[in-house]
Scaffold this active site. Structure first.
Site, mmCIF file in Angstrom:
data_model
loop_
_atom_site.group_PDB
_atom_site.id
_atom_site.type_symbol
_atom_site.label_atom_id
_atom_site.label_comp_id
_atom_site.label_asym_id
_atom_site.label_seq_id
_atom_site.Cartn_x
_atom_site.Cartn_y
_atom_site.Cartn_z
ATOM 1 N NE ARG A 49 47.413 -17.752 115.598
ATOM 2 C CZ ARG A 49 47.051 -18.793 116.365
ATOM 3 N NH1 ARG A 49 47.422 -20.030 116.063
ATOM 4 N NH2 ARG A 49 46.313 -18.603 117.454
ATOM 5 C CB SER A 120 42.440 -9.906 115.002
ATOM 6 O OG SER A 120 43.523 -10.709 114.659
ATOM 7 C CE LYS A 149 42.386 -16.035 119.132
ATOM 8 N NZ LYS A 149 43.701 -15.442 119.301
HETATM 9 C C1 LIG Z 1 44.005 -17.700 114.628
HETATM 10 C C2 LIG Z 1 42.527 -17.685 114.764
HETATM 11 N N1 LIG Z 1 41.833 -16.516 114.985
HETATM 12 C C3 LIG Z 1 40.508 -16.666 115.083
HETATM 13 S S1 LIG Z 1 40.101 -18.329 114.918
HETATM 14 C C4 LIG Z 1 41.722 -18.816 114.688
HETATM 15 C C5 LIG Z 1 42.132 -20.235 114.456
HETATM 16 C C6 LIG Z 1 41.775 -20.688 113.059
HETATM 17 O O1 LIG Z 1 42.180 -22.037 112.915
HETATM 18 P P1 LIG Z 1 41.286 -23.068 112.072
HETATM 19 O O2 LIG Z 1 41.299 -22.594 110.635
HETATM 20 O O3 LIG Z 1 42.004 -24.383 112.243
HETATM 21 O O4 LIG Z 1 39.914 -23.058 112.675
HETATM 22 C C1 LIG Z 2 44.025 -14.052 114.848
HETATM 23 C C2 LIG Z 2 44.105 -13.860 113.509
HETATM 24 C C3 LIG Z 2 42.999 -13.366 112.755
HETATM 25 N N1 LIG Z 2 43.099 -13.221 111.432
HETATM 26 C C4 LIG Z 2 44.246 -13.523 110.773
HETATM 27 C C5 LIG Z 2 44.296 -13.340 109.290
HETATM 28 N N2 LIG Z 2 45.324 -13.998 111.429
HETATM 29 C C6 LIG Z 2 45.330 -14.175 112.768
HETATM 30 N N3 LIG Z 2 46.364 -14.618 113.355
#
Ligand SMILES: Cc1ncsc1CCOP(=O)(O)O
Ligand SMILES: C=C1C=NC(C)=NC1=N
Ligand SMILES: [Mg+2]
Length: 225
Positions: A49, A120, A149
């Site tokens: 990502r 998602s 994020k």
């Molecule tokens: C990509 C994404 N989508 C919802 S929360 C998130 C970030 C998750 O990162 P972390 O595990 O460090 O909280």
């Molecule tokens: C935003 C996201 C939510 N869920 C997962 C598995 N990946 C992502 N990049």
């Protein structure tokens, strides 16, 4: 692979779902080193990502993507690309993960054939739409507060997952957002098949140990569900 066998394989792969891009690793540490440690500790699937202003672009991005893709193939775990279907096809990735604002899941399904498609979903309306579009699993969150994020919605708590199960949603689900070894069991007990993390592993002092603690928490919660 028939439908139920693919679904079982997906559930298994979602247990410790590690996500990383170059912007998630401590300065000066090669991402491929973190991924190798995460897999050694028990990560069951990896998503590349590459996001945000500091993210890699062009050749540097593709080269890192190839490195991580080959490492996953070598170690035998699925490699998924976030957002970018073209890159996923170029790398012959095992799948793609798209959000609500990315290319429509139904269009992505057409382009990737039988590869894994993750979508998602913040609440059940998005979950139902993703299922209709042919998703193989749902990424539900943010479950807990996250700083990883920037534009994350407000944390829903494990209730978001429990509610989807109560509404009869049976598709494999991975929880995401602020998940650590300390709160992972609650995510699984609410009905998730596994947990997805970025910083709990990518920013850990010992990524292998962090992955192992997550795997232990998830496996014991699954055993007691
Ligand atoms: C990509 C994404 N989508 C919802 S929360 C998130 C970030 C998750 O990162 P972390 O595990 O460090 O909280
Ligand atoms: C935003 C996201 C939510 N869920 C997962 C598995 N990946 C992502 N990049
Ligand atoms: Mg996206």
């Amino acid at each position: 692979m028939n439908a139920t066998r693919k679904e079982d394989a997906v559930r298994q792969a979602l247990r410790v779902y590690f996500i990383m891009g170059s912007s998630n690793v401590p300065a000066g540490i090669p991402p491929e080193l973190i991924l190798a440690e995460a897999i050694r500790g028990g990560a069951t699937l990896f998503q590349y990502r590459e996001k945000g202003t500091g993210g890699l672009r062009g050749k540097a991005r593709t080269e890192l993507a190839w490195k991580l893709r080959l490492l996953c193939r070598e170690r035998g775990i699925p490699f998924i690309v976030n957002d970018d279907v073209d890159l996923a096809l170029e790398l012959d990735a095992d799948g793609v993960h798209v959000g609500q604002e990315d290319e429509a899941a139904s269009a992505v399904r057409t382009r990737i054939g039988s590869k894994l498609l993750g979508v998602s979903a913040y609440h059940e309306a998005e979950a139902e739409a993703a299922i209709r579009a042919g998703a193989d699993y749902l990424g539900v969150g943010p479950i807990f507060a996250t700083r990883t994020k920037e534009d994350a919605k407000s944390a829903s708590g494990v209730q978001a997952i429990r509610r989807m199960r109560e509404l009869g949603i049976r598709l494999p689900i991975v929880g995401i957002g602020g998940i650590t070894a300390e709160n992972a069991a609650g995510v699984v007990r609410a009905g998730a098949d596994g947990v997805s993390v970025i910083s709990a592993i990518s920013s850990a002092e010992y990524p292998r140990e962090a992955a192992r603690r997550l795997a232990t928490a998830v496996e014991s919660a699954l055993a007691n569900r």
